[in-house]
Scaffold this motif. Structure first.
Motif, short mmCIF file in Angstrom:
data_model
loop_
_atom_site.label_atom_id
_atom_site.label_comp_id
_atom_site.label_asym_id
_atom_site.label_seq_id
_atom_site.Cartn_x
_atom_site.Cartn_y
_atom_site.Cartn_z
N ALA A 43 -4.38 28.23 10.58
CA ALA A 43 -4.68 28.39 12.01
C ALA A 43 -3.75 29.41 12.66
O ALA A 43 -4.14 30.12 13.60
CB ALA A 43 -4.58 27.05 12.71
N LEU A 44 -2.50 29.50 12.18
CA LEU A 44 -1.54 30.43 12.79
C LEU A 44 -1.54 31.78 12.08
O LEU A 44 -0.78 32.67 12.45
CB LEU A 44 -0.13 29.82 12.74
CG LEU A 44 0.14 28.69 13.72
CD1 LEU A 44 1.45 27.98 13.39
CD2 LEU A 44 0.20 29.25 15.14
N GLY A 45 -2.34 31.93 11.05
CA GLY A 45 -2.40 33.20 10.32
C GLY A 45 -1.17 33.45 9.47
O GLY A 45 -0.77 34.60 9.25
N LEU A 46 -0.56 32.37 8.97
CA LEU A 46 0.63 32.52 8.14
C LEU A 46 0.28 32.28 6.68
O LEU A 46 -0.53 31.40 6.36
CB LEU A 46 1.70 31.51 8.56
CG LEU A 46 2.17 31.57 10.02
CD1 LEU A 46 3.16 30.46 10.29
CD2 LEU A 46 2.80 32.93 10.32
N ASP A 47 0.92 33.05 5.79
CA ASP A 47 0.67 32.84 4.36
C ASP A 47 1.19 31.48 3.90
O ASP A 47 0.59 30.80 3.09
CB ASP A 47 1.35 33.94 3.53
CG ASP A 47 0.73 35.30 3.80
OD1 ASP A 47 -0.38 35.33 4.37
OD2 ASP A 47 1.36 36.32 3.46
N ARG A 48 2.38 31.11 4.41
CA ARG A 48 3.00 29.88 3.90
C ARG A 48 3.83 29.17 4.97
O ARG A 48 4.72 29.75 5.58
CB ARG A 48 3.89 30.22 2.71
CG ARG A 48 4.23 29.00 1.91
CD ARG A 48 4.66 29.33 0.50
NE ARG A 48 4.75 28.10 -0.27
CZ ARG A 48 5.74 27.80 -1.10
NH1 ARG A 48 6.71 28.67 -1.31
NH2 ARG A 48 5.74 26.65 -1.76
N LEU A 49 3.50 27.90 5.16
CA LEU A 49 4.24 27.06 6.11
C LEU A 49 4.56 25.74 5.42
O LEU A 49 3.69 25.08 4.87
CB LEU A 49 3.40 26.81 7.37
CG LEU A 49 4.02 25.88 8.43
CD1 LEU A 49 5.35 26.42 8.93
CD2 LEU A 49 3.04 25.71 9.60
#
Ligand code: F0G
Length: 365
Positions: A43-49
């Motif tokens: 949802a946040l457009g991050l590769d890895r969280l």
């Protein structure tokens, strides 16, 4: 041995604590999971969280890693009584570790301002539990009078041994990432000890050559309890003005944080930021962490709410890896969760302006 299984004591070569091994008080703390948060990342457009879930400790919060260290020292020094002022989690952890050490514990908590789960833990583990008609900052003041007059070992977060224990999740994060470090670590800010302790852990690993860089450590405060945020905005952390604190994230309802100078140092040395998030942003972020099948208490959810702001401000890039530090278990404050999902938590004017960027949860009624 139980000592070697502890996520704190297996790092004892890196802890400047002279504890005769027989004095170590442990409940098998640490060794907490590092979870992926794939839905929030997407949802946040991050590769890895990722989320380091310190709520998966024996008493359900990150405080256990500090308490095992401090109670072991207290036992070694021959104290009979230990005490703290608390917004709930410290008192739960203190009570449990004191019980294991066969010591007496005294906890001062602000009446009506801590979650029931935490109050019940202090009672269950046998602490002398006093609710005072004041806030956390008032409890700290009363306790400092008590320790001046009685041979009681003070275990508030200014206690240096607690910080030694609380630095070990930094080691675990690196270990769980094959001895690399994330680009960002995001921590809730209350009394501001935890961000300092984690920062110490990361700084030590780098100076020992175990890791080759530092993560940017950012601190997120509730906007109703934001003295560090205000100080950073007003004067870059040179001076901190205490505030009258109010937030439903009761764990971080603190207006006069003891460790603010250390926190400012960590922000500067690691290049992190301080953000504030409002009540609706906290509630939504908490529901989203729940919807990942993980959950946390309200104070921990400020990390995801704060991350959204850092992404918006382009301080966190899509290719970078972020670790959120989830400090407490979702069952600590179930009243909050139920009230939110029934639509009874937020006043209409608080909820209305919030346009969820992440369509993860539907409120149940
Ligand atoms: N998250 C939770 C769940 C906490 O209980 C606390 C602090 C924090 C974050 C903030 O950590 O104070 O080191 O900045 N709880 C303390 C207590 C104050 O008494 O349990 P901090």
């Amino acid at each position: 041995s139980p000592v070697d299984r502890s996520g704190v004591w297996r790092f004892r070569d890196l802890l400047p604590i002279v504890a005769d091994e027989r004095n170590i008080v442990t409940l098998s703390e640490g060794n907490t999971p590092l979870y992926e948060l794939p839905r929030s990342a997407e949802a946040l457009g991050l590769d890895r969280l990722l989320a380091k879930h310190q709520g998966m400790n024996p008493t359900g919060s990150f405080k256990d890693t500090g308490m095992t260290a401090a109670l072991s020292v207290a036992k070694e020094m021959g104290y009979r009584w230990v005490a703290c002022a608390s917004t709930g989690n410290t008192s739960a952890a203190l009570a449990a570790y004191a019980a294991r050490a066969r010591m007496q514990s005294l906890v001062l908590i602000p009446e009506g301002k801590i979650a029931w789960g935490k109050l019940s833990q202090a009672m269950d583990y046998g602490a002398l539990t006093l609710q005072l008609r004041t806030d956390f900052d008032g409890c700290v003041q009363v306790l400092s009078e008590v320790v001046r007059k009685a041979p009681v070992y003070l275990l508030n977060s200014v206690n240096p041994y607690r910080l030694e224990g609380q630095k070990t999740p930094a080691f675990e994060i690196a270990e769980q990432m094959d001895w690399s470090v994330p680009d960002h670590v995001i921590v809730p800010g209350g009394n501001l000890a935890n961000c300092s302790a984690l920062g110490k852990g990361f700084l030590e690993m780098k100076s020992l050559g175990i890791t080759d860089k530092l993560p940017r450590i950012s601190v997120i405060q509730a906007s109703g309890a934001n003295p560090l945020y205000r100080s950073m905005m007003a004067n870059g952390g040179e001076h901190l003005e205490p505030v009258e604190a109010n937030t439903r994230a009761s764990a971080i309802r603190i207006g006069n944080p003891a460790s603010w100078r250390k926190a400012v140092r960590i922000l500067r040395e690691t290049g992190g930021w301080c953000e504030e998030v409002n009540e609706a942003e906290i509630a939504l972020a908490k529901a989203e962490i729940g919807a990942e099948g993980i959950g946390c208490e309200p104070a921990s959810a400020v990390t995801l709410a704060g991350l959204k702001k850092l992404v918006q401000k382009r301080r966190v890039a899509s290719s970078e890896t972020t670790v959120l530090l989830l400090t407490g278990h979702t069952l600590k404050d179930s009243d909050y969760t139920i009230a939110y999902h029934r639509g009874e938590l937020l006043r209409e004017e608080e909820a209305a302006p919030l346009k969820p960027e992440i369509e993860l949860t539907r409120r149940n009624t």
